[in-house]
Design an enzyme around this catalytic site. Structure first.
Site, PDB file in Angstrom:
ATOM      1  N   ASP A  92       9.790  -2.827  11.357  1.00  0.00           N
ATOM      2  CA  ASP A  92       8.844  -2.814  10.234  1.00  0.00           C
ATOM      3  C   ASP A  92       8.003  -4.086  10.162  1.00  0.00           C
ATOM      4  OD1 ASP A  92      10.000  -0.309   9.223  1.00  0.00           O
ATOM      5  OD2 ASP A  92      11.687  -1.565   8.613  1.00  0.00           O
TER       6      ASP A  92
ATOM      7  N   LYS B  18       3.790  -3.576  13.835  1.00  0.00           N
ATOM      8  CA  LYS B  18       3.398  -3.484  15.252  1.00  0.00           C
ATOM      9  C   LYS B  18       2.201  -2.571  15.471  1.00  0.00           C
ATOM     10  CE  LYS B  18       7.625  -2.210  16.156  1.00  0.00           C
ATOM     11  NZ  LYS B  18       8.311  -2.610  14.914  1.00  0.00           N
ATOM     12  N   GLY B  19       2.153  -1.453  14.732  1.00  0.00           N
ATOM     13  CA  GLY B  19       1.119  -0.450  14.988  1.00  0.00           C
ATOM     14  C   GLY B  19      -0.280  -1.001  14.862  1.00  0.00           C
TER      15      GLY B  19
ATOM     16  N   GLY C 191       7.762   4.258  12.913  1.00  0.00           N
ATOM     17  CA  GLY C 191       6.709   4.511  11.937  1.00  0.00           C
ATOM     18  C   GLY C 191       5.686   3.406  12.009  1.00  0.00           C
ATOM     19  N   HIS C 192       4.594   3.645  12.722  1.00  0.00           N
ATOM     20  CA  HIS C 192       3.576   2.622  12.919  1.00  0.00           C
ATOM     21  C   HIS C 192       2.330   2.987  12.124  1.00  0.00           C
ATOM     22  CE1 HIS C 192       5.564   1.331  16.969  1.00  0.00           C
ATOM     23  NE2 HIS C 192       6.298   1.090  15.918  1.00  0.00           N
ATOM     24  N   THR C 193       1.978   2.106  11.182  1.00  0.00           N
ATOM     25  CA  THR C 193       0.888   2.370  10.250  1.00  0.00           C
ATOM     26  C   THR C 193      -0.385   1.673  10.713  1.00  0.00           C
ATOM     27  OG1 THR C 193       2.469   2.553   8.425  1.00  0.00           O
ATOM     28  CG2 THR C 193       0.157   2.205   7.844  1.00  0.00           C
TER      29      THR C 193
ATOM     30  N   ARG D 193      24.845  12.602  30.785  1.00  0.00           N
ATOM     31  CA  ARG D 193      24.220  13.418  31.837  1.00  0.00           C
ATOM     32  C   ARG D 193      24.306  14.926  31.542  1.00  0.00           C
ATOM     33  NH1 ARG D 193      27.231  10.136  36.516  1.00  0.00           N
ATOM     34  NH2 ARG D 193      28.777  10.255  34.863  1.00  0.00           N
TER      35      ARG D 193
ATOM     36  N   GLN E 130      10.912   0.026  16.578  1.00  0.00           N
ATOM     37  CA  GLN E 130      11.990  -0.681  15.891  1.00  0.00           C
ATOM     38  C   GLN E 130      11.864  -2.196  16.131  1.00  0.00           C
ATOM     39  OE1 GLN E 130      13.262   2.283  17.972  1.00  0.00           O
ATOM     40  NE2 GLN E 130      12.414   3.303  16.210  1.00  0.00           N
TER      41      GLN E 130
END
Length: 431
Positions: free
Chosen positions: A14, A17-18, A41-43, A144, A225
């Site tokens: 949070d 980053k976006g 969740g990138h705003t 696997r 994250q």
């Protein structure tokens, strides 16, 4: 010569980053997601319009930028198609800009059911997952028995693999968790329907990245994250299920580590955390409430309130070391505007001994008490400032002290939510 730049969160996620990825992709040829899933969740805020992305890379709003989802991502076909449709309704040609690795592990309905069942069974000891099936999908990958995107395009193979894995998971849902099972035929039909939509976007992501490297193009790797949630290096077991650190950019995309030229650590001017787990600088008083309210600290993916506290330079020093961070981008400095003083955690008191770096694991972390250094606050607004010398003197002193304590320069400062409200002291794409 182009540069390959990794952008990742240096705290517990949070960090903003976006927006920074979107800002830096102005001249980039491609943006790559390399781990996590739609728990991110990138705003982005562009000309006042807000867009929240969960799975699609943050460069998707830029014309001429290739967006790629690498092999390290766990992919929910349903979530991806929903996000595509939302963007397409706004006129974004997602299918033309997005490419998918056929090696992506799939998140399917039984993963979500398992996620919810496990959190419910844990009760008060719940980890605080987003409940989106991320962890169970990564478990299947390591065991696997997981399905990959390529399996969607081969009906008989898909049906056989689904039958085997769903027998296994439905047994656990029914007999261990006493939860409803998932219908295999329904999942098969959903998968086949999704396959038709997704197949045209499948590409050799690793191969394309090597082509871009040979062509001397700039590429951005977008982490999800934060470092302190890394499955290996985070506050285990209160972590996510993937490697959120810079090394994950290589394994999750197919690019060798020597091809990474710069690592940008996105860092809030204070500290937040969502969900359970140790948080040494967490504030339970009016100041914590002030930071949460002023910073609008609610998760863009889950809507959950974030826990807030003073800046933790001890944890950040570990993040710098783990990621070989080249420079920091400081976000949400304006949340501290108007405070009489601000505090920086410069050490931990662990059982009466001072520590300059954090311990390993949640249990030891939870026993640490912060050692603070107090600095003067500032009354002036920092919102929208685009020249470093125009920041309040006390704000500059705060930033310079943070840089000195953690040992890396602050190369960017975000002074507002819009992509243009960014102060660039050193561009990561400049050699």
């Amino acid at each position: 010569m182009g540069r390959f730049v990794v952008v990742l969160g240096s705290q517990w996620g949070d960090e903003g980053k976006g927006k920074i990825v979107d800002r830096l992709t102005e001249d980039a040829a491609a943006v790559v997601r390399f781990q996590g899933g739609h728990n991110a969740g990138h705003t982005l805020v562009i000309d006042g319009e807000k867009t929240v992305l969960h799975l699609i890379p943050s460069g998707i709003l830029r014309e001429g930028v290739e967006c790629m989802i690498g092999n390290g991502v766990v992919l929910s076909p349903e979530a991806l198609i929903t996000e595509m449709e939302e963007l397409e309704a706004k006129g974004v040609p997602v299918a033309d800009r997005l490419r998918l690795s056929d090696a992506c592990q799939l998140i399917l309905p039984y993963h979500v059911a398992l996620d919810h069942a496990r959190e419910k069974a844990r009760g008060k000891a719940a980890i605080g997952t987003t409940g989106r099936g991320i962890g169970p999908a990564y478990e299947d990958k390591v065991a696997r028995r997981g399905l990959r995107l390529d399996d969607l395009f081969h009906r008989e193979r898909l049906a056989a693999k689904l039958g085997e894995v769903m027998d296994y998971h439905n047994f656990a849902l029914k007999h261990y968790f006493k939860a409803p099972t998932i219908d295999q035929q329904e999942v098969l039909e959903q998968c086949l329907a999704h396959a038709e939509r997704l197949q045209p976007m499948v590409a050799d992501v690793a191969g394309r990245l090597h082509e871009l490297r040979a062509q001397g193009r700039d590429v951005m790797f977008e982490g999800a994250q934060g470092t302190l949630l890394d499955i290996d290096h985070g506050t285990y077991p209160f972590v996510t299920s993937s490697n959120t650190t810079a090394g994950g950019a290589s394994t999750g995309s197919g690019v060798g580590p020597r091809d990474i030229d710069y690592v940008l650590g996105i860092t809030k001017a204070y500290t937040t955390r969502v969900g359970a787990g140790p948080f040494p600088t967490e504030l339970f008083d009016n100041m914590g409430e002030h930071l949460a309210t002023r910073g609008n600290e609610f998760g863009s993916t889950t809507g959950r309130a974030r826990r807030c506290g003073w800046f933790d330079a001890v944890a950040l020093k570990r993040a710098v070391a783990i990621n070989s961070i080249s420079g920091l981008c400081m976000t949400k400095l304006d949340v501290l505007d108007g405070l009489e003083s601000v505090q920086i955690c410069v050490g931990y008191d662990c059982g009466g001994k001072r520590h300059e770096v954090p311990p390993s694991g949640a249990e030891a972390y939870a026993a640490c008490k912060p050692i603070y250094e107090e600095m003067p606050g500032w009354q002036e607004s920092t919102v929208g400032i685009r020249e470093y010398d125009k920041l309040p003197a006390a704000a500059r002193a705060y930033l310079e002290r943070l840089s000195d304590v953690v040992g890396v320069p602050i190369d960017m400062i975000s002074t507002g939510p819009d992509r243009d409200e960014t102060l660039v002291l050193r561009d990561p794409f400049d050699g």
